[in-house]
Design a protein around this motif. Structure first.
Motif, PDB file in Angstrom:
ATOM      1  N   PRO A  36       5.941   7.284 -13.224  1.00 53.82           N
ATOM      2  CA  PRO A  36       5.871   5.985 -13.888  1.00 53.82           C
ATOM      3  C   PRO A  36       4.749   5.109 -13.346  1.00 53.82           C
ATOM      4  O   PRO A  36       4.366   5.208 -12.170  1.00 53.82           O
ATOM      5  CB  PRO A  36       7.238   5.372 -13.561  1.00 53.82           C
ATOM      6  CG  PRO A  36       7.561   5.922 -12.208  1.00 53.82           C
ATOM      7  CD  PRO A  36       7.029   7.331 -12.224  1.00 53.82           C
ATOM      8  N   LEU A  37       4.239   4.240 -14.194  1.00 51.59           N
ATOM      9  CA  LEU A  37       3.266   3.225 -13.771  1.00 51.59           C
ATOM     10  C   LEU A  37       4.036   1.942 -13.509  1.00 51.59           C
ATOM     11  O   LEU A  37       4.543   1.304 -14.430  1.00 51.59           O
ATOM     12  CB  LEU A  37       2.210   3.001 -14.855  1.00 51.59           C
ATOM     13  CG  LEU A  37       1.171   1.910 -14.546  1.00 51.59           C
ATOM     14  CD1 LEU A  37       0.422   2.221 -13.262  1.00 51.59           C
ATOM     15  CD2 LEU A  37       0.202   1.739 -15.711  1.00 51.59           C
ATOM     16  N   THR A  38       4.137   1.556 -12.252  1.00 50.88           N
ATOM     17  CA  THR A  38       4.860   0.357 -11.858  1.00 50.88           C
ATOM     18  C   THR A  38       3.921  -0.599 -11.133  1.00 50.88           C
ATOM     19  O   THR A  38       2.820  -0.220 -10.724  1.00 50.88           O
ATOM     20  CB  THR A  38       6.034   0.714 -10.926  1.00 50.88           C
ATOM     21  OG1 THR A  38       5.495   1.292  -9.715  1.00 50.88           O
ATOM     22  CG2 THR A  38       6.965   1.719 -11.587  1.00 50.88           C
ATOM     23  N   ASN A  39       4.370  -1.835 -10.969  1.00 51.30           N
ATOM     24  CA  ASN A  39       3.577  -2.792 -10.191  1.00 51.30           C
ATOM     25  C   ASN A  39       3.383  -2.296  -8.764  1.00 51.30           C
ATOM     26  O   ASN A  39       2.323  -2.485  -8.164  1.00 51.30           O
ATOM     27  CB  ASN A  39       4.269  -4.157 -10.178  1.00 51.30           C
ATOM     28  CG  ASN A  39       4.245  -4.837 -11.525  1.00 51.30           C
ATOM     29  OD1 ASN A  39       3.319  -4.647 -12.314  1.00 51.30           O
ATOM     30  ND2 ASN A  39       5.262  -5.638 -11.812  1.00 51.30           N
ATOM     31  N   LEU A  40       4.411  -1.631  -8.226  1.00 44.67           N
ATOM     32  CA  LEU A  40       4.311  -1.085  -6.883  1.00 44.67           C
ATOM     33  C   LEU A  40       3.225  -0.024  -6.800  1.00 44.67           C
ATOM     34  O   LEU A  40       2.482   0.045  -5.818  1.00 44.67           O
ATOM     35  CB  LEU A  40       5.656  -0.504  -6.456  1.00 44.67           C
ATOM     36  CG  LEU A  40       5.720   0.113  -5.059  1.00 44.67           C
ATOM     37  CD1 LEU A  40       5.385  -0.920  -3.995  1.00 44.67           C
ATOM     38  CD2 LEU A  40       7.104   0.723  -4.805  1.00 44.67           C
ATOM     39  N   SER A  41       3.109   0.799  -7.850  1.00 43.35           N
ATOM     40  CA  SER A  41       2.072   1.827  -7.867  1.00 43.35           C
ATOM     41  C   SER A  41       0.683   1.206  -7.779  1.00 43.35           C
ATOM     42  O   SER A  41      -0.189   1.685  -7.036  1.00 43.35           O
ATOM     43  CB  SER A  41       2.174   2.670  -9.143  1.00 43.35           C
ATOM     44  OG  SER A  41       3.391   3.369  -9.192  1.00 43.35           O
ATOM     45  N   LYS A  42       0.463   0.143  -8.535  1.00 43.14           N
ATOM     46  CA  LYS A  42      -0.840  -0.519  -8.521  1.00 43.14           C
ATOM     47  C   LYS A  42      -1.114  -1.185  -7.181  1.00 43.14           C
ATOM     48  O   LYS A  42      -2.225  -1.126  -6.648  1.00 43.14           O
ATOM     49  CB  LYS A  42      -0.914  -1.542  -9.655  1.00 43.14           C
ATOM     50  CG  LYS A  42      -0.947  -0.915 -11.047  1.00 43.14           C
ATOM     51  CD  LYS A  42      -1.174  -1.962 -12.129  1.00 43.14           C
ATOM     52  CE  LYS A  42      -1.319  -1.317 -13.490  1.00 43.14           C
ATOM     53  NZ  LYS A  42      -1.598  -2.306 -14.559  1.00 43.14           N
ATOM     54  N   MET A  43      -0.098  -1.832  -6.616  1.00 42.49           N
ATOM     55  CA  MET A  43      -0.267  -2.510  -5.332  1.00 42.49           C
ATOM     56  C   MET A  43      -0.580  -1.516  -4.225  1.00 42.49           C
ATOM     57  O   MET A  43      -1.480  -1.741  -3.401  1.00 42.49           O
ATOM     58  CB  MET A  43       0.996  -3.300  -4.995  1.00 42.49           C
ATOM     59  CG  MET A  43       1.233  -4.513  -5.874  1.00 42.49           C
ATOM     60  SD  MET A  43       2.868  -5.250  -5.590  1.00 42.49           S
ATOM     61  CE  MET A  43       2.788  -5.589  -3.832  1.00 42.49           C
ATOM     62  N   ARG A  44       0.161  -0.411  -4.187  1.00 47.76           N
ATOM     63  CA  ARG A  44      -0.050   0.588  -3.136  1.00 47.76           C
ATOM     64  C   ARG A  44      -1.431   1.222  -3.255  1.00 47.76           C
ATOM     65  O   ARG A  44      -2.113   1.445  -2.254  1.00 47.76           O
ATOM     66  CB  ARG A  44       1.025   1.662  -3.235  1.00 47.76           C
ATOM     67  CG  ARG A  44       2.406   1.218  -2.817  1.00 47.76           C
ATOM     68  CD  ARG A  44       2.608   1.317  -1.306  1.00 47.76           C
ATOM     69  NE  ARG A  44       3.955   0.885  -0.932  1.00 47.76           N
ATOM     70  CZ  ARG A  44       5.000   1.700  -0.889  1.00 47.76           C
ATOM     71  NH1 ARG A  44       4.861   2.974  -1.225  1.00 47.76           N
ATOM     72  NH2 ARG A  44       6.179   1.236  -0.514  1.00 47.76           N
ATOM     73  N   ALA A  45      -1.857   1.503  -4.492  1.00 52.03           N
ATOM     74  CA  ALA A  45      -3.159   2.140  -4.689  1.00 52.03           C
ATOM     75  C   ALA A  45      -4.287   1.236  -4.224  1.00 52.03           C
ATOM     76  O   ALA A  45      -5.223   1.674  -3.541  1.00 52.03           O
ATOM     77  CB  ALA A  45      -3.345   2.504  -6.163  1.00 52.03           C
ATOM     78  N   ASN A  46      -4.221  -0.033  -4.574  1.00 56.51           N
ATOM     79  CA  ASN A  46      -5.284  -0.961  -4.207  1.00 56.51           C
ATOM     80  C   ASN A  46      -5.234  -1.358  -2.733  1.00 56.51           C
ATOM     81  O   ASN A  46      -6.222  -1.844  -2.182  1.00 56.51           O
ATOM     82  CB  ASN A  46      -5.215  -2.216  -5.081  1.00 56.51           C
ATOM     83  CG  ASN A  46      -5.682  -1.953  -6.493  1.00 56.51           C
ATOM     84  OD1 ASN A  46      -6.736  -1.366  -6.705  1.00 56.51           O
ATOM     85  ND2 ASN A  46      -4.902  -2.368  -7.480  1.00 56.51           N
ATOM     86  N   GLY A  47      -4.081  -1.167  -2.092  1.00 55.29           N
ATOM     87  CA  GLY A  47      -3.948  -1.583  -0.709  1.00 55.29           C
ATOM     88  C   GLY A  47      -4.133  -0.463   0.300  1.00 55.29           C
ATOM     89  O   GLY A  47      -3.988  -0.686   1.502  1.00 55.29           O
ATOM     90  N   THR A  48      -4.445   0.731  -0.161  1.00 55.07           N
ATOM     91  CA  THR A  48      -4.608   1.854   0.757  1.00 55.07           C
ATOM     92  C   THR A  48      -5.868   1.686   1.612  1.00 55.07           C
ATOM     93  O   THR A  48      -6.867   1.129   1.157  1.00 55.07           O
ATOM     94  CB  THR A  48      -4.687   3.183  -0.027  1.00 55.07           C
ATOM     95  OG1 THR A  48      -4.749   4.272   0.897  1.00 55.07           O
ATOM     96  CG2 THR A  48      -5.912   3.223  -0.908  1.00 55.07           C
ATOM     97  N   PRO A  49      -5.845   2.156   2.862  1.00 52.92           N
ATOM     98  CA  PRO A  49      -7.022   2.007   3.729  1.00 52.92           C
ATOM     99  C   PRO A  49      -8.084   3.074   3.519  1.00 52.92           C
ATOM    100  O   PRO A  49      -9.148   3.001   4.126  1.00 52.92           O
ATOM    101  CB  PRO A  49      -6.414   2.111   5.137  1.00 52.92           C
ATOM    102  CG  PRO A  49      -5.230   3.007   4.956  1.00 52.92           C
ATOM    103  CD  PRO A  49      -4.669   2.666   3.588  1.00 52.92           C
ATOM    104  N   GLN A  50      -7.794   4.060   2.676  1.00 58.90           N
ATOM    105  CA  GLN A  50      -8.771   5.123   2.492  1.00 58.90           C
ATOM    106  C   GLN A  50      -8.955   5.456   1.013  1.00 58.90           C
ATOM    107  O   GLN A  50      -8.027   5.368   0.216  1.00 58.90           O
ATOM    108  CB  GLN A  50      -8.334   6.390   3.245  1.00 58.90           C
ATOM    109  CG  GLN A  50      -7.039   7.022   2.722  1.00 58.90           C
ATOM    110  CD  GLN A  50      -6.636   8.254   3.483  1.00 58.90           C
ATOM    111  OE1 GLN A  50      -5.683   8.269   4.232  1.00 58.90           O
ATOM    112  NE2 GLN A  50      -7.380   9.329   3.286  1.00 58.90           N
ATOM    113  N   PHE A  51     -10.180   5.788   0.666  1.00 56.97           N
ATOM    114  CA  PHE A  51     -10.519   6.185  -0.701  1.00 56.97           C
ATOM    115  C   PHE A  51     -11.401   7.424  -0.630  1.00 56.97           C
ATOM    116  O   PHE A  51     -12.133   7.614   0.355  1.00 56.97           O
ATOM    117  CB  PHE A  51     -11.247   5.042  -1.426  1.00 56.97           C
ATOM    118  CG  PHE A  51     -10.381   3.845  -1.722  1.00 56.97           C
ATOM    119  CD1 PHE A  51      -9.599   3.807  -2.858  1.00 56.97           C
ATOM    120  CD2 PHE A  51     -10.341   2.767  -0.843  1.00 56.97           C
ATOM    121  CE1 PHE A  51      -8.793   2.710  -3.129  1.00 56.97           C
ATOM    122  CE2 PHE A  51      -9.545   1.671  -1.110  1.00 56.97           C
ATOM    123  CZ  PHE A  51      -8.767   1.635  -2.246  1.00 56.97           C
ATOM    124  N   PRO A  52     -11.379   8.296  -1.645  1.00 56.81           N
ATOM    125  CA  PRO A  52     -10.543   8.213  -2.848  1.00 56.81           C
ATOM    126  C   PRO A  52      -9.083   8.544  -2.544  1.00 56.81           C
ATOM    127  O   PRO A  52      -8.781   9.189  -1.550  1.00 56.81           O
ATOM    128  CB  PRO A  52     -11.170   9.252  -3.776  1.00 56.81           C
ATOM    129  CG  PRO A  52     -11.753  10.264  -2.838  1.00 56.81           C
ATOM    130  CD  PRO A  52     -12.259   9.481  -1.665  1.00 56.81           C
TER     131      PRO A  52
END
Length: 316
Positions: A36-52
């Protein structure tokens, strides 16, 4: 493997190749069926310390032995919005055969929001009344069903989306209140409801100004001195992260304010709730509106506006 890969915070993930995950000690490989696409999913993705990083906090998948599980706890940079994921074995919860992949993936996050708030934060008792502030969202709609299944005597739903408000009595709401009106009118409507049907618990998905108005209405002078206990539980902040609450409000009435989230409830209590939620879903007593989308369309879907009251679920 193909996955929803985020390269920079604030951007949308792209559907592209990503290295296959290899389980480490305590982890298992999962073939993802739905995420699912949730607000938590977006927050966690943008707040991660590493990319990709691969997006997706939780979802449904198959273990190597074919067991279907709801799971999460992926080790970065992996996530559930992919063909395969690695998850903590301790966070895999079997899914009953009666529940389809879409429902199994989308329901827990939304149902837990109100269930945990009612049972563990508000100490809900059957026969009590529940007022839902923000009832036209995905979790707000489901909160009506959750409250009813737990034994609420009266459920009042308040929200902005008029089209969805008109459907909430069919879900089990006894009354609906539109937030699309002046503060004075809203105050009078909430106060009138409270005068005829005293409120025990408020589940708030909005916070911000709507919370200020509702608390002001329920603690106005006409109700003071009655020593009525009102448990106000903050779950979300869709209308703002701050709210101004006069100190006199807390001194002159029985209003109790608390918050509900992963940090306020024991992990064991959360995981003990999953079987109860799945059992009700298997009986058709908990349900929600879902929009399935191929994972290949993740970039456009991530950036588009959510359909009000519906959960988007990606299918790898």
């Amino acid at each position: 493997m193909k996955a929803a890969v985020l390269h920079m915070p604030g951007e949308a993930p792209r559907f592209e190749e990503f290295p296959e995950p290899t389980p480490e000690q305590g982890e298992v490989l999962v073939r993802v069926k739905a995420a699912p696409l949730t607000n938590l999913s977006k927050m966690r993705a943008n707040g991660t310390p590493q990319f990709p990083v691969v997006c997706g906090v939780n979802g449904v998948g198959l273990l190597e032995d074919g067991t279907r599980v709801y799971c999460g706890g992926c080790r970065p940079p992996y996530g559930m919005m992919a063909e395969r994921a690695i998850v903590s074995r301790s966070e895999c919860i079997p899914v009953p055969d009666e529940i389809d992949d879409l429902t199994a993936a989308a329901l827990p996050n939304a149902a837990l929001a109100s269930w945990l708030a009612l049972v563990f934060r508000a100490q809900f008792q059957p026969g009590e009344s529940v007022f839902i502030l923000g009832a036209t969202g995905v979790s707000g709609k489901l909160a009506i069903l959750v409250a009813r299944q737990l034994g609420a005597e009266r459920v009042v739903a308040a929200g902005r989306n008029q089209a969805i408000l008109a459907t909430l009595t069919d879900l089990g709401a006894d009354a609906v209140i539109s937030l699309n009106q002046s503060d004075q009118t809203l105050t009078e409507m909430v106060a009138n409801e409270a005068a005829h049907h005293p409120c025990d618990i408020i589940l708030d998905f909005l916070w911000g100004h709507p919370a200020e108005v509702v608390m002001g209405a329920l603690t106005r002078p006409a109700f003071q001195g009655e020593a009525s206990r009102i448990r106000f539980v903050s779950i979300g902040e869709m209308a703002g992260s701050t709210a101004s609450i006069p100190a006199a409000v807390l001194r002159s009435c029985g209003l109790e304010i608390s918050g509900s989230g992963g940090g306020s409830i024991a992990r064991e209590a959360i995981y003990d709730t999953f079987p109860q939620i799945f059992a009700l879903a298997a009986q058709g007593k908990l349900r929600m509106d879902i929009d399935p989308v191929p994972l290949a369309e993740v970039e456009n879907a991530w950036q588009s506006q959510d359909t009000p009251g519906r959960r988007l679920v990606f299918l790898p």
